[in-house]
Design a protein around this motif. Structure first.
Motif, PDB file in Angstrom:
ATOM      1  N   ASP A  12       0.863  -1.210  -0.167  1.00 22.03           N
ATOM      2  CA  ASP A  12       0.066   0.044   0.074  1.00 22.03           C
ATOM      3  C   ASP A  12       0.926   1.196  -0.162  1.00 22.03           C
ATOM      4  N   LEU A  13       2.322   1.049   0.301  1.00 27.21           N
ATOM      5  CA  LEU A  13       2.888   2.336   0.305  1.00 27.21           C
ATOM      6  C   LEU A  13       3.489   2.698  -1.182  1.00 27.21           C
ATOM      7  N   ILE A  14       3.403   1.887  -2.079  1.00 26.50           N
ATOM      8  CA  ILE A  14       3.757   2.389  -3.564  1.00 26.50           C
ATOM      9  C   ILE A  14       2.528   2.288  -4.437  1.00 26.50           C
ATOM     10  N   LYS A  15       2.738   3.112  -5.407  1.00 25.62           N
ATOM     11  CA  LYS A  15       1.833   2.972  -6.580  1.00 25.62           C
ATOM     12  C   LYS A  15       2.770   2.797  -7.772  1.00 25.62           C
ATOM     13  N   THR A  16       2.023   1.727  -8.838  1.00 28.08           N
ATOM     14  CA  THR A  16       2.553   1.698 -10.060  1.00 28.08           C
ATOM     15  C   THR A  16       1.979   2.477 -11.047  1.00 28.08           C
ATOM     16  N   SER A  17       2.512   3.196 -11.807  1.00 27.14           N
ATOM     17  CA  SER A  17       1.883   3.976 -12.746  1.00 27.14           C
ATOM     18  C   SER A  17       2.671   4.246 -14.012  1.00 27.14           C
ATOM     19  N   GLU A  18       1.959   3.932 -15.079  1.00 34.06           N
ATOM     20  CA  GLU A  18       2.361   4.200 -16.416  1.00 34.06           C
ATOM     21  C   GLU A  18       2.692   5.613 -16.720  1.00 34.06           C
ATOM     22  N   VAL A  19       3.803   6.032 -17.228  1.00 35.34           N
ATOM     23  CA  VAL A  19       4.343   7.370 -17.456  1.00 35.34           C
ATOM     24  C   VAL A  19       3.378   8.053 -18.439  1.00 35.34           C
ATOM     25  N   LEU A  20       2.894   9.098 -18.112  1.00 39.01           N
ATOM     26  CA  LEU A  20       2.085   9.862 -19.159  1.00 39.01           C
ATOM     27  C   LEU A  20       2.848  10.797 -20.036  1.00 39.01           C
ATOM     28  N   TYR A  21       2.710  10.540 -21.275  1.00 43.22           N
ATOM     29  CA  TYR A  21       3.481  11.160 -22.261  1.00 43.22           C
ATOM     30  C   TYR A  21       2.513  12.247 -23.160  1.00 43.22           C
ATOM     31  N   ASP A  22       1.107  12.092 -23.014  1.00 38.29           N
ATOM     32  CA  ASP A  22       0.405  12.977 -23.908  1.00 38.29           C
ATOM     33  C   ASP A  22       0.034  14.127 -23.439  1.00 38.29           C
ATOM     34  N   GLU A  23       0.491  15.378 -24.085  1.00 43.63           N
ATOM     35  CA  GLU A  23       0.321  16.684 -23.480  1.00 43.63           C
ATOM     36  C   GLU A  23      -1.080  17.099 -23.098  1.00 43.63           C
ATOM     37  N   LYS A  24      -2.047  16.604 -24.049  1.00 40.34           N
ATOM     38  CA  LYS A  24      -3.260  17.023 -23.756  1.00 40.34           C
ATOM     39  C   LYS A  24      -3.793  16.410 -22.587  1.00 40.34           C
ATOM     40  N   GLN A  25      -3.393  15.129 -22.403  1.00 43.28           N
ATOM     41  CA  GLN A  25      -3.902  14.452 -21.173  1.00 43.28           C
ATOM     42  C   GLN A  25      -3.261  15.097 -20.013  1.00 43.28           C
ATOM     43  N   GLN A  26      -2.182  15.603 -19.962  1.00 42.70           N
ATOM     44  CA  GLN A  26      -1.395  16.076 -18.989  1.00 42.70           C
ATOM     45  C   GLN A  26      -2.421  17.529 -18.600  1.00 42.70           C
ATOM     46  N   GLU A  27      -2.510  18.167 -19.656  1.00 43.99           N
ATOM     47  CA  GLU A  27      -3.336  19.477 -19.439  1.00 43.99           C
ATOM     48  C   GLU A  27      -4.731  19.262 -18.823  1.00 43.99           C
ATOM     49  N   VAL A  28      -5.571  18.155 -19.150  1.00 43.58           N
ATOM     50  CA  VAL A  28      -6.639  17.725 -18.459  1.00 43.58           C
ATOM     51  C   VAL A  28      -6.463  17.549 -17.231  1.00 43.58           C
ATOM     52  N   GLU A  29      -5.407  16.715 -16.708  1.00 41.73           N
ATOM     53  CA  GLU A  29      -5.124  16.329 -15.442  1.00 41.73           C
ATOM     54  C   GLU A  29      -4.850  17.481 -14.246  1.00 41.73           C
ATOM     55  N   ILE A  30      -4.097  18.464 -15.017  1.00 40.47           N
ATOM     56  CA  ILE A  30      -3.724  19.604 -14.447  1.00 40.47           C
ATOM     57  C   ILE A  30      -4.965  20.396 -14.014  1.00 40.47           C
ATOM     58  N   GLU A  31      -5.860  20.517 -15.163  1.00 42.90           N
ATOM     59  CA  GLU A  31      -7.147  21.252 -14.897  1.00 42.90           C
ATOM     60  C   GLU A  31      -7.985  20.709 -13.797  1.00 42.90           C
ATOM     61  N   LYS A  32      -7.860  19.227 -13.536  1.00 44.22           N
ATOM     62  CA  LYS A  32      -8.823  18.673 -12.621  1.00 44.22           C
ATOM     63  C   LYS A  32      -8.278  18.905 -11.308  1.00 44.22           C
ATOM     64  N   ILE A  33      -6.884  19.089 -11.319  1.00 43.68           N
ATOM     65  CA  ILE A  33      -6.497  19.324  -9.886  1.00 43.68           C
ATOM     66  C   ILE A  33      -6.387  20.763  -9.394  1.00 43.68           C
ATOM     67  N   LEU A  34      -6.398  21.505 -10.241  1.00 45.93           N
ATOM     68  CA  LEU A  34      -6.534  23.131  -9.902  1.00 45.93           C
ATOM     69  C   LEU A  34      -7.798  23.544  -9.752  1.00 45.93           C
ATOM     70  N   GLU A  35      -8.832  22.510 -10.170  1.00 51.35           N
ATOM     71  CA  GLU A  35     -10.380  22.955 -10.282  1.00 51.35           C
ATOM     72  C   GLU A  35     -10.919  23.474  -8.709  1.00 51.35           C
ATOM     73  N   PRO A  36     -10.493  22.630  -7.650  1.00 57.07           N
ATOM     74  CA  PRO A  36     -10.889  23.077  -6.152  1.00 57.07           C
ATOM     75  C   PRO A  36     -10.149  24.525  -5.874  1.00 57.07           C
ATOM     76  N   LEU A  37      -9.041  24.793  -6.290  1.00 61.34           N
ATOM     77  CA  LEU A  37      -8.510  25.969  -6.138  1.00 61.34           C
ATOM     78  C   LEU A  37      -9.145  27.260  -6.750  1.00 61.34           C
ATOM     79  N   LEU A  38      -9.639  26.874  -8.285  1.00 63.40           N
ATOM     80  CA  LEU A  38     -10.197  28.085  -8.608  1.00 63.40           C
ATOM     81  C   LEU A  38     -11.538  28.125  -8.554  1.00 63.40           C
ATOM     82  N   ASN A  39     -12.254  27.132  -7.746  1.00 64.17           N
ATOM     83  CA  ASN A  39     -13.655  27.491  -7.183  1.00 64.17           C
ATOM     84  C   ASN A  39     -13.527  27.970  -5.766  1.00 64.17           C
ATOM     85  N   LEU A  40     -12.448  27.966  -5.042  1.00 65.94           N
ATOM     86  CA  LEU A  40     -12.317  28.419  -3.507  1.00 65.94           C
ATOM     87  C   LEU A  40     -12.497  30.085  -3.574  1.00 65.94           C
ATOM     88  N   ASP A  41     -13.435  30.204  -2.618  1.00 62.13           N
ATOM     89  CA  ASP A  41     -13.816  31.532  -2.548  1.00 62.13           C
ATOM     90  C   ASP A  41     -12.543  32.569  -2.277  1.00 62.13           C
TER      91      ASP A  41
END
Length: 271
Positions: A112-141
């Motif tokens: 449980d202390l490690i995660k196995t992850s394929e490296v993400l090379y697709d820049e469009k998908q990277q942008e989508v992930e960034i937007e998801k991560i920043l959404e709570p900050l964007l919506n913060l008062d």
């Protein structure tokens, strides 16, 4: 059996990994390509700039200060889905004299202390992930107290997600590597009174090795306990210049508790 992922290494590292039954997960700050740690960071800062207006300036500016002052506590070990890649033999296996160790992903999934992850090379998908991560900050008062502990803790979760995305993202020019990473996120806290460091959810004690004038921190992932139906190592690929005798490899592996490991030769004609 799970998927096989391959760790390319020289003969000395192969010997140490098998005998010690351990692999090392090193800080993302010590990757071969230093630019990697800035790949996602630069995209995040660009996206925040797009989001910022006169009403949200203080919020995003406060976040950036926290983001830039927090060093990622992310540790990785690198593998490849490719079992016989010329670029990997050249870069990581002593120009083809080394070995590719085929690890069983099912074995790692038990930890449980490690995660196995394929490296993400697709820049469009990277942008989508960034937007998801920043959404709570964007919506913060925008009227929240940006110097409060509440805001800091809120941002820490977002920063942690950004760091994890950074640990599994690369420029698409590296796609040929077919990289897979083991990712470890220990919690490291400095006690303000004693100045000692407290470690939580860590694989091992933090260890250090000296390389080319640098001190590199790492955690050790042991694979010394395993059941017969879920072994950590499934096969060994000999590099195109490797001179090992198959029978001797099998004896070496058996002497260290690894049985029924397939031994294969590289199909490359690289000399």
């Amino acid at each position: 059996m799970g998927k096989i992922i391959y760790h390319y290494c020289n003969v000395e590292s192969f010997k140490a990994i098998i005998q010690n039954k351990a692999i090392w997960l090193s800080s993302v700050y010590n990757l071969n390509d230093y630019k990697e740690i800035h790949w996602i960071k630069d995209k995040v800062l660009k996206k925040i700039k797009e989001y910022t207006n006169k009403n949200s300036y203080e919020k995003f500016n406060s976040f950036i200060k926290l983001f830039e002052n927090q060093q990622p506590t992310v540790y990785i070990a690198s593998f490849s889905q490719g079992d016989d890649l010329l670029s990997q033999w050249r870069a990581y296996a002593n120009d083809g004299f080394g070995i590719a160790i085929g690890f069983n992903t099912d074995y790692f999934e038990q930890n449980d202390l490690i995660k196995t992850s394929e490296v993400l090379y697709d820049e469009k998908q990277q942008e989508v992930e960034i937007e998801k991560i920043l959404e709570p900050l964007l919506n913060l008062d925008d009227k929240i107290n940006f110097e409060s502990k509440e805001f800091e803790e809120y941002c820490e979760n977002i920063i942690s997600e950004i760091n994890n995305l950074s640990a599994k993202s690369k420029n698409e020019l590296f796609m040929e590597e077919q990289e897979v990473r083991l990712i470890h996120n220990p919690i490291i806290i400095e006690d303000e009174q004693t100045k000692q460091f407290i470690f939580k959810n860590n694989l091992s004690q933090m260890m250090f090795r000296a390389v080319c004038g640098n001190l590199i921190p790492y955690f050790e992932l042991k694979f010394d306990y395993f059941c017969e139906n879920k072994p950590p190592i499934l096969e060994i690929i000999k590099g195109p210049k490797n001179k090992f005798i198959n029978q001797e490899i099998k004896i070496f592996l058996a002497n260290n508790g690894f049985y029924n490991v397939d031994i294969k030769n590289s199909k490359s004609s690289y000399r």
